[in-house]
Design a protein around this motif. Structure first.
Motif, short mmCIF file in Angstrom:
data_model
loop_
_atom_site.label_atom_id
_atom_site.label_comp_id
_atom_site.label_asym_id
_atom_site.label_seq_id
_atom_site.Cartn_x
_atom_site.Cartn_y
_atom_site.Cartn_z
N ASP A 250 0.84 -1.20 0.00
CA ASP A 250 0.00 0.00 0.00
C ASP A 250 0.88 1.26 0.00
O ASP A 250 2.08 1.21 0.27
CB ASP A 250 -0.93 -0.02 1.22
CG ASP A 250 -2.07 0.97 1.13
OD1 ASP A 250 -2.25 1.61 0.06
OD2 ASP A 250 -2.79 1.13 2.13
N TRP B 126 1.41 -3.98 -6.69
CA TRP B 126 0.64 -2.80 -6.28
C TRP B 126 -0.41 -2.53 -7.33
O TRP B 126 -0.63 -3.36 -8.20
CB TRP B 126 1.56 -1.62 -6.02
CG TRP B 126 2.29 -1.06 -7.23
CD1 TRP B 126 2.62 -1.72 -8.39
CD2 TRP B 126 2.78 0.25 -7.38
NE1 TRP B 126 3.29 -0.88 -9.24
CE2 TRP B 126 3.41 0.35 -8.65
CE3 TRP B 126 2.75 1.39 -6.59
CZ2 TRP B 126 3.99 1.51 -9.12
CZ3 TRP B 126 3.35 2.54 -7.06
CH2 TRP B 126 3.95 2.60 -8.31
N SER B 127 -1.05 -1.37 -7.29
CA SER B 127 -2.08 -1.05 -8.27
C SER B 127 -1.88 0.36 -8.80
O SER B 127 -1.14 1.16 -8.22
CB SER B 127 -3.48 -1.16 -7.62
OG SER B 127 -3.64 -0.14 -6.64
N VAL C 171 -2.66 2.87 -6.14
CA VAL C 171 -1.56 3.14 -5.21
C VAL C 171 -0.51 4.01 -5.88
O VAL C 171 0.04 4.92 -5.24
CB VAL C 171 -0.97 1.82 -4.66
CG1 VAL C 171 0.29 2.08 -3.85
CG2 VAL C 171 -2.00 1.07 -3.83
N ILE D 286 -8.24 -1.50 -2.97
CA ILE D 286 -6.90 -2.05 -2.73
C ILE D 286 -7.00 -3.54 -2.43
O ILE D 286 -6.22 -4.35 -2.96
CB ILE D 286 -6.20 -1.27 -1.59
CG1 ILE D 286 -5.74 0.08 -2.14
CG2 ILE D 286 -5.05 -2.06 -0.98
CD1 ILE D 286 -5.21 1.04 -1.11
#
Length: 139
Positions: A8, A40-41, A44, A105
């Motif tokens: 995160d 992650w994304s 993020v 998330i």
């Protein structure tokens, strides 16, 4: 691409910190990024950029510096926020009563195949449909 753990925003922010009072967390965050199979994304990535460059932060990066970190980290498994992620996030939000952004998330972590999310923003040891939150800074 799959990952074992999802990282995160706060982990990335600690990893770049040079503030004396954050050095223990900074060291732990850097170790995590260097030793774990993480993902992650895009959410993020955006949160990192906005927060790392904010004038409200005592230690902040220039937009150029923050973008360079994001470009490097995009080489790691990165979940996008497509329709399936949004639908999964909505289900998680309703079931667990977390805010939508935290649910997104959790949904992104699940889509990457992660069983763990490293963050200090959600309840430590909470399991969300097979994705468990771990606060790496708790002793």
């Amino acid at each position: 691409m799959n990952a074992e753990v999802f990282v995160d925003t706060n982990i990335f922010l600690y990893a770049i910190s040079d503030r004396a009072e954050e050095q223990v967390k900074a060291g732990l965050a850097r170790e995590l990024l260097l030793t774990q199979s993480w993902g992650w994304s895009v959410q993020v990535a955006g949160e990192f950029f906005v927060t790392a460059t904010s004038s409200k932060r005592p230690f902040r990066l220039s937009p150029y510096q923050a973008a360079e970190y994001v470009k490097i980290w995009l080489n790691y498994p990165t979940a996008s926020l497509g329709p399936s992620t949004v639908l999964r996030a909505l289900e998680i939000q309703q079931r667990f009563q977390v805010n939508y952004w935290d649910a997104a998330i959790i949904a992104a972590a699940a889509e990457l195949g992660c069983h763990t999310i490293y963050t200090e923003d959600l309840s430590h040891n909470q399991d969300y449909n097979g994705v468990t939150v771990m606060n790496p800074f708790l002793s």
